[in-house]
Design a protein around this motif. Structure first.
Motif, PDB file in Angstrom:
ATOM      1  N   GLU A 260      38.777  40.274  31.024  1.00  0.00           N
ATOM      2  CA  GLU A 260      38.227  38.903  30.457  1.00  0.00           C
ATOM      3  C   GLU A 260      37.108  38.191  31.688  1.00  0.00           C
ATOM      4  O   GLU A 260      36.318  37.872  31.463  1.00  0.00           O
ATOM      5  N   GLN A 261      37.657  38.443  32.986  1.00  0.00           N
ATOM      6  CA  GLN A 261      36.853  38.116  34.000  1.00  0.00           C
ATOM      7  C   GLN A 261      35.518  38.662  34.119  1.00  0.00           C
ATOM      8  O   GLN A 261      34.456  38.065  34.587  1.00  0.00           O
ATOM      9  N   GLY A 262      35.768  40.064  33.977  1.00  0.00           N
ATOM     10  CA  GLY A 262      34.477  40.847  34.031  1.00  0.00           C
ATOM     11  C   GLY A 262      33.482  40.455  33.111  1.00  0.00           C
ATOM     12  O   GLY A 262      32.234  40.491  33.174  1.00  0.00           O
ATOM     13  N   LYS A 263      34.032  40.320  31.926  1.00  0.00           N
ATOM     14  CA  LYS A 263      33.302  39.920  30.686  1.00  0.00           C
ATOM     15  C   LYS A 263      32.568  38.533  31.066  1.00  0.00           C
ATOM     16  O   LYS A 263      31.348  38.589  30.718  1.00  0.00           O
ATOM     17  N   LYS A 264      33.391  37.495  31.534  1.00  0.00           N
ATOM     18  CA  LYS A 264      32.746  36.189  31.794  1.00  0.00           C
ATOM     19  C   LYS A 264      31.580  36.262  32.788  1.00  0.00           C
ATOM     20  O   LYS A 264      30.710  35.586  32.824  1.00  0.00           O
ATOM     21  N   GLN A 265      31.935  37.062  33.869  1.00  0.00           N
ATOM     22  CA  GLN A 265      31.144  37.143  35.043  1.00  0.00           C
ATOM     23  C   GLN A 265      29.966  38.129  34.817  1.00  0.00           C
ATOM     24  O   GLN A 265      29.134  38.161  35.730  1.00  0.00           O
ATOM     25  N   LYS A 266      30.219  38.736  33.753  1.00  0.00           N
ATOM     26  CA  LYS A 266      29.226  40.032  33.735  1.00  0.00           C
ATOM     27  C   LYS A 266      29.193  41.169  34.612  1.00  0.00           C
ATOM     28  O   LYS A 266      28.179  41.413  35.209  1.00  0.00           O
ATOM     29  N   ASP A 267      30.352  41.272  35.145  1.00  0.00           N
ATOM     30  CA  ASP A 267      30.550  42.247  36.602  1.00  0.00           C
ATOM     31  C   ASP A 267      31.172  43.542  35.840  1.00  0.00           C
ATOM     32  O   ASP A 267      32.316  43.645  35.688  1.00  0.00           O
ATOM     33  N   SER A 268      30.404  44.622  35.899  1.00  0.00           N
ATOM     34  CA  SER A 268      31.050  45.815  35.462  1.00  0.00           C
ATOM     35  C   SER A 268      31.973  46.417  36.369  1.00  0.00           C
ATOM     36  O   SER A 268      32.823  47.112  36.061  1.00  0.00           O
ATOM     37  N   GLN A 269      32.007  46.254  37.692  1.00  0.00           N
ATOM     38  CA  GLN A 269      32.679  46.663  38.545  1.00  0.00           C
ATOM     39  C   GLN A 269      34.161  46.130  38.395  1.00  0.00           C
ATOM     40  O   GLN A 269      35.019  46.780  38.556  1.00  0.00           O
ATOM     41  N   MET A 270      34.353  44.692  38.042  1.00  0.00           N
ATOM     42  CA  MET A 270      35.501  44.225  37.617  1.00  0.00           C
ATOM     43  C   MET A 270      35.873  45.036  36.300  1.00  0.00           C
ATOM     44  O   MET A 270      37.165  45.229  36.116  1.00  0.00           O
ATOM     45  N   THR A 271      35.125  45.211  35.377  1.00  0.00           N
ATOM     46  CA  THR A 271      35.591  45.898  34.324  1.00  0.00           C
ATOM     47  C   THR A 271      36.183  47.328  34.519  1.00  0.00           C
ATOM     48  O   THR A 271      37.076  47.639  33.848  1.00  0.00           O
ATOM     49  N   GLN A 272      35.408  48.100  35.542  1.00  0.00           N
ATOM     50  CA  GLN A 272      35.994  49.069  35.880  1.00  0.00           C
ATOM     51  C   GLN A 272      37.280  49.025  36.676  1.00  0.00           C
ATOM     52  O   GLN A 272      38.268  49.907  36.251  1.00  0.00           O
ATOM     53  N   GLN A 273      37.580  47.969  37.356  1.00  0.00           N
ATOM     54  CA  GLN A 273      38.939  47.854  37.803  1.00  0.00           C
ATOM     55  C   GLN A 273      40.027  47.643  36.782  1.00  0.00           C
ATOM     56  O   GLN A 273      41.091  47.847  36.722  1.00  0.00           O
ATOM     57  N   ALA A 274      39.610  46.819  35.643  1.00  0.00           N
ATOM     58  CA  ALA A 274      40.672  46.557  34.574  1.00  0.00           C
ATOM     59  C   ALA A 274      40.892  48.057  34.005  1.00  0.00           C
ATOM     60  O   ALA A 274      42.005  48.270  33.394  1.00  0.00           O
ATOM     61  N   ILE A 275      39.902  48.866  33.706  1.00  0.00           N
ATOM     62  CA  ILE A 275      39.975  50.420  33.200  1.00  0.00           C
ATOM     63  C   ILE A 275      41.197  50.998  34.139  1.00  0.00           C
ATOM     64  O   ILE A 275      42.219  51.647  33.509  1.00  0.00           O
ATOM     65  N   ALA A 276      40.928  50.908  35.283  1.00  0.00           N
ATOM     66  CA  ALA A 276      41.940  51.634  36.254  1.00  0.00           C
ATOM     67  C   ALA A 276      43.393  50.862  36.313  1.00  0.00           C
ATOM     68  O   ALA A 276      44.340  51.480  36.218  1.00  0.00           O
ATOM     69  N   HIS A 277      43.348  49.870  35.931  1.00  0.00           N
ATOM     70  CA  HIS A 277      44.968  48.871  35.640  1.00  0.00           C
ATOM     71  C   HIS A 277      45.317  49.320  34.373  1.00  0.00           C
ATOM     72  O   HIS A 277      46.726  49.351  34.393  1.00  0.00           O
ATOM     73  N   PHE A 278      44.681  49.411  33.270  1.00  0.00           N
ATOM     74  CA  PHE A 278      45.051  49.892  32.098  1.00  0.00           C
ATOM     75  C   PHE A 278      45.762  51.619  32.224  1.00  0.00           C
ATOM     76  O   PHE A 278      47.027  51.663  31.954  1.00  0.00           O
TER      77      PHE A 278
END
Length: 308
Positions: A260-278
């Motif tokens: 959600e933070q990656g979506k809000k900030q439009k930060d693809s690296q944060m989204t990649q971190q989210a996938i790693a934690h899933f």
């Protein structure tokens, strides 16, 4: 839920059931850290309670290790060898909820209530606390069976009983960490889902008087996630992971926050971190309920698709 309700009614229903699920989770997490010198009571009380070795082992399996399979074995032993401990029945009701077993949920909700009432004579603090828990669980059964709109009047009558017993417990020991953990979670989830409520008061209750600490941190992280305050949510889930780094559900929670933070900030690296934690959470999928695993896999897939 019935088909005639609007999308808003469905959302309300989902919020209530998610609230119920969060409370069930809390109920099976009340005695994580064992201390034999304090009669297996992890709370810093002047009069420690001995909840029983098998119940304690089940708590640890769920919230230190996130291992529901082991917890199920321990809780069955607890029910047979520690029949006067209401938390054992609350735990079994919680596990039944994760398995979507409404019949067992109903049965053990009733046992939680009955055992809590019987405990009032010898331990009015915990007796009233688990009488409240029992009423809450029975209210959740009504909502699960009848839906939010049809079941609301009956569920609300249960909710009045919940707070009647919580008030009695609070009058006995207002700073008791076990009481404040349960009531704090209840108040927090209600505050997040009701527009006129103040979640900061519930957060303050958890921070000042509840325990164990990593459950406090987890609850506040969930609250800030739902309030869309992702930086605060991330800080609290990281604190929870410091104490319970083997729990896959905490990695799942962190993945949701990062997404959600990656979506809000439009930060693809944060989204990649989210996938790693899933993925980190799914490394231990064998010990999680099947419904939770499916949900993690679904959210992981959608998060990955959002990057394409």
């Amino acid at each position: 839920m019935t088909d005639q309700f609007s999308a808003s009614s469905t959302t309300t229903s989902n919020n209530i059931l998610r609230f119920a699920s969060s409370i069930f989770t809390t109920l099976i997490a009340l005695n994580l850290w064992a201390n034999p010198s304090l009669a297996a009571d992890p709370f810093p009380r002047s009069q420690p309670r001995n909840i029983g070795d098998h119940t304690e082992a089940a708590f640890k399996a769920v919230f230190e290790l996130g291992d529901y399979q082991a917890a199920q074995k321990y809780v069955q032993k607890a029910i047979s060898s520690e029949p006067n401990e209401p938390l054992a029945y609350a735990m079994q009701a919680s596990l039944a909820y994760t398995q979507q077993d409404v019949e067992k949920l109903e049965s053990y909700s009733a046992k939680t209530l009955d055992t809590g009432k019987k405990l009032i004579a010898s331990d009015p603090l915990r007796g009233n606390l688990y009488a409240a828990v029992g009423h809450f669980l029975k209210g959740a059964v009504i909502l699960t069976r009848e839906g939010t709109v049809s079941g609301a009047p009956k569920a609300l009558s249960r909710l009045r009983e919940v707070y009647k017993h919580l008030d009695k417990a609070e009058a006995i020991s207002p700073k008791d960490p076990e009481l404040n953990l349960i009531k704090g979670y209840m108040d927090l989830m209600l505050a997040v889902n009701l527009p006129f409520a103040n979640p900061q008061q519930a957060i303050q209750r958890l921070e000042q008087n509840a325990g164990p600490q990593h459950l406090v941190d987890r609850g506040i992280a969930i609250a800030y996630r739902d309030l869309k305050k992702y930086s605060q949510a991330l800080a609290y889930v990281n604190r929870a992971l410091e104490s319970a780094s083997d729990n896959p559900e905490l990695y799942y929670l962190k993945a949701q926050i990062l997404r959600e933070q990656g979506k809000k900030q439009k930060d693809s690296q944060m989204t990649q971190q989210a996938i790693a934690h899933f993925d980190k959470a799914l490394e231990k999928k064998s010990q999680l309920p099947a419904t939770v695993v499916k949900q993690i896999e679904r959210e992981r897939r959608r998060t990955a698709e959002s990057l394409k």
